[in-house]
Design a protein around this motif. Structure first.
Motif, mmCIF file in Angstrom:
data_model
loop_
_atom_site.group_PDB
_atom_site.id
_atom_site.type_symbol
_atom_site.label_atom_id
_atom_site.label_comp_id
_atom_site.label_asym_id
_atom_site.label_seq_id
_atom_site.Cartn_x
_atom_site.Cartn_y
_atom_site.Cartn_z
ATOM 1 N N UNK A 129 1.328 -1.109 0.155
ATOM 2 C CA UNK A 129 0.048 -0.129 0.061
ATOM 3 C C UNK A 129 1.080 1.465 0.043
ATOM 4 N N UNK A 130 0.641 2.169 -0.670
ATOM 5 C CA UNK A 130 1.511 3.500 -1.131
ATOM 6 C C UNK A 130 1.494 4.360 -0.290
ATOM 7 N N UNK A 131 0.209 4.267 0.304
ATOM 8 C CA UNK A 131 0.390 5.281 1.528
ATOM 9 C C UNK A 131 0.929 5.019 2.683
ATOM 10 N N UNK A 132 0.635 3.263 3.581
ATOM 11 C CA UNK A 132 1.436 3.498 4.219
ATOM 12 C C UNK A 132 3.216 2.935 4.177
ATOM 13 N N UNK A 133 3.947 2.208 2.503
ATOM 14 C CA UNK A 133 5.217 2.809 1.908
ATOM 15 C C UNK A 133 5.675 4.062 2.421
ATOM 16 N N UNK A 134 5.020 5.405 2.423
ATOM 17 C CA UNK A 134 5.345 6.584 2.780
ATOM 18 C C UNK A 134 6.506 6.587 4.105
ATOM 19 N N UNK A 135 5.583 6.000 5.488
ATOM 20 C CA UNK A 135 6.707 5.495 6.346
ATOM 21 C C UNK A 135 8.214 5.406 5.896
ATOM 22 N N UNK A 136 8.468 4.812 4.925
ATOM 23 C CA UNK A 136 9.721 3.219 5.087
ATOM 24 C C UNK A 136 11.203 5.333 4.019
ATOM 25 N N UNK A 137 10.454 6.236 3.441
ATOM 26 C CA UNK A 137 10.718 6.988 2.891
ATOM 27 C C UNK A 137 11.742 8.376 3.652
ATOM 28 N N UNK A 138 12.738 8.130 3.157
ATOM 29 C CA UNK A 138 13.810 9.178 3.988
ATOM 30 C C UNK A 138 13.138 10.253 3.290
ATOM 31 N N UNK A 139 12.741 11.313 2.264
ATOM 32 C CA UNK A 139 12.465 12.647 2.613
ATOM 33 C C UNK A 139 11.032 11.856 2.018
ATOM 34 N N UNK A 140 9.780 13.561 1.901
ATOM 35 C CA UNK A 140 8.508 13.799 1.839
ATOM 36 C C UNK A 140 8.050 14.086 0.099
#
Length: 110
Positions: free
Chosen positions: A29-40
């Motif tokens: 789920x891309x909405x939940x994958x944002x947690x792993x991103x280092x940038x916004x």
């Protein structure tokens, strides 16, 4: 007594298996994958706009070739560019002209 221990162990294993399956699905789920991103998303849009020299019209985190990337659509002049930005470091991976946006009749393909 042994039966209760057996049932408790079975319940714990089942809960673990279900939790693991849910965690694997959550990363899809891309909405939940944002947690792993280092940038916004804002930083990804800025990087894409600066790279192409235009203005972003759409941006999202999506899976591309098995890797999570920010996909930013940038308009520059009469061109629409698809810019992929690495969510780990904010660097542009690739920028290509979006051929599907040339007809401008805003159909399902756009």
């Amino acid at each position: 007594m042994k039966r209760n221990i057996y049932l408790t162990a079975l319940a714990a294993l089942s809960a673990t298996a279900i939790g693991s399956a849910y965690a694997a699905k959550a990363m899809e789920n891309d909405a939940l994958a944002i947690e792993a991103a280092k940038i916004g998303l804002t930083q990804a849009v800025t990087a894409a706009e600066q790279h192409v020299g235009g203005k972003a019209s759409r941006a999202e985190l999506e899976k591309h070739k098995g890797q999570w990337v920010f996909d930013v659509e940038v308009v520059t002049g009469k061109k629409v560019m698809d810019v992929k930005v690495d969510p780990a470091n904010g660097k542009v991976i690739v920028a290509t002209e979006d051929q599907t946006d040339h007809d401008d009749d805003h159909d399902q393909a756009d």
